[in-house]
Design a protein around this motif. Structure first.
Motif, PDB file in Angstrom:
ATOM      1  N   MET A  13       1.039  -1.270   0.051  1.00  0.00           N
ATOM      2  CA  MET A  13       0.126   0.051   0.104  1.00  0.00           C
ATOM      3  C   MET A  13       0.829   1.261   0.002  1.00  0.00           C
ATOM      4  O   MET A  13       2.081   1.111   0.254  1.00  0.00           O
ATOM      5  N   SER A  14       0.282   2.321  -0.198  1.00  0.00           N
ATOM      6  CA  SER A  14       0.911   3.617   0.158  1.00  0.00           C
ATOM      7  C   SER A  14       0.339   4.566   0.907  1.00  0.00           C
ATOM      8  O   SER A  14      -0.609   4.031   1.347  1.00  0.00           O
ATOM      9  N   ILE A  15       0.788   5.572   1.299  1.00  0.00           N
ATOM     10  CA  ILE A  15       0.210   6.597   2.293  1.00  0.00           C
ATOM     11  C   ILE A  15      -1.165   7.030   1.643  1.00  0.00           C
ATOM     12  O   ILE A  15      -2.191   6.820   2.261  1.00  0.00           O
ATOM     13  N   VAL A  16      -1.063   7.610   0.531  1.00  0.00           N
ATOM     14  CA  VAL A  16      -2.002   8.233  -0.208  1.00  0.00           C
ATOM     15  C   VAL A  16      -2.391   7.566  -1.521  1.00  0.00           C
ATOM     16  O   VAL A  16      -1.302   7.018  -2.219  1.00  0.00           O
ATOM     17  N   GLY A  17      -3.694   7.266  -1.698  1.00  0.00           N
ATOM     18  CA  GLY A  17      -3.982   6.713  -3.209  1.00  0.00           C
ATOM     19  C   GLY A  17      -5.452   6.153  -2.743  1.00  0.00           C
ATOM     20  O   GLY A  17      -6.196   6.493  -1.810  1.00  0.00           O
ATOM     21  N   PRO A  18      -6.079   5.647  -3.839  1.00  0.00           N
ATOM     22  CA  PRO A  18      -7.581   5.301  -3.743  1.00  0.00           C
ATOM     23  C   PRO A  18      -7.573   4.162  -2.303  1.00  0.00           C
ATOM     24  O   PRO A  18      -6.682   3.176  -2.422  1.00  0.00           O
TER      25      PRO A  18
END
Length: 143
Positions: free
Chosen positions: A52-57
């Motif tokens: 996962m990333s910190i920001v994204g959908p």
């Protein structure tokens, strides 16, 4: 990874039934974890692993529905949001588009924000979204 906030006996592995306000599947401690968004903290391990990333959908269960239709049946553009890793937070969340998707518009608004994020991505926008996320940790749709 997430903290378990719902009873195992009534779990919905397919994600067909969205969590709703006063959902009887949520445990007493789970209600506090969800209300304060603490249930999201273990997802930091997913970020460290690179899943996962910190920001994204935000990720959705495959069986998620809006107005009793699968998300991609509501809007075929739904698949475009998978062009990026899912995030802990996103543009849709800071705009208040979180919670159950009772109506098709609940998904459409969220999807439009996700696609806008992908079309106009920048590191500054990510930092802005992270900053704005602090305002919505305790959100009326966090249940």
């Amino acid at each position: 990874m997430k903290f378990r906030s719902m009873t195992v006996e009534q779990s919905d592995a397919t994600g067909h039934t969205s969590t709703k306000r006063d959902d009887n599947r949520i445990t007493r401690i789970g209600r506090i974890l969800r209300k304060t968004s603490i249930d999201e903290l273990p997802q930091l391990f997913n970020v460290l692993k690179g899943d996962m990333s910190i920001v994204g959908p935000r990720p959705h269960a495959l069986g998620s529905r809006a107005a009793d239709k699968l998300f991609w049946e509501v809007d075929e553009r739904y698949w475009y949001r998978h062009a990026a890793k899912p995030g802990l937070t996103g543009l849709a969340q800071v705009r208040g588009y979180r919670g159950a998707t009772v109506f098709e518009d609940d998904l459409t608004n969220r999807l439009q924000a996700d696609l806008e994020y992908l079309d106009h991505w920048s590191i500054l926008k990510d930092m802005w979204i992270i900053l704005l996320t602090t305002r919505v940790i305790f959100h009326r749709n966090a249940f």
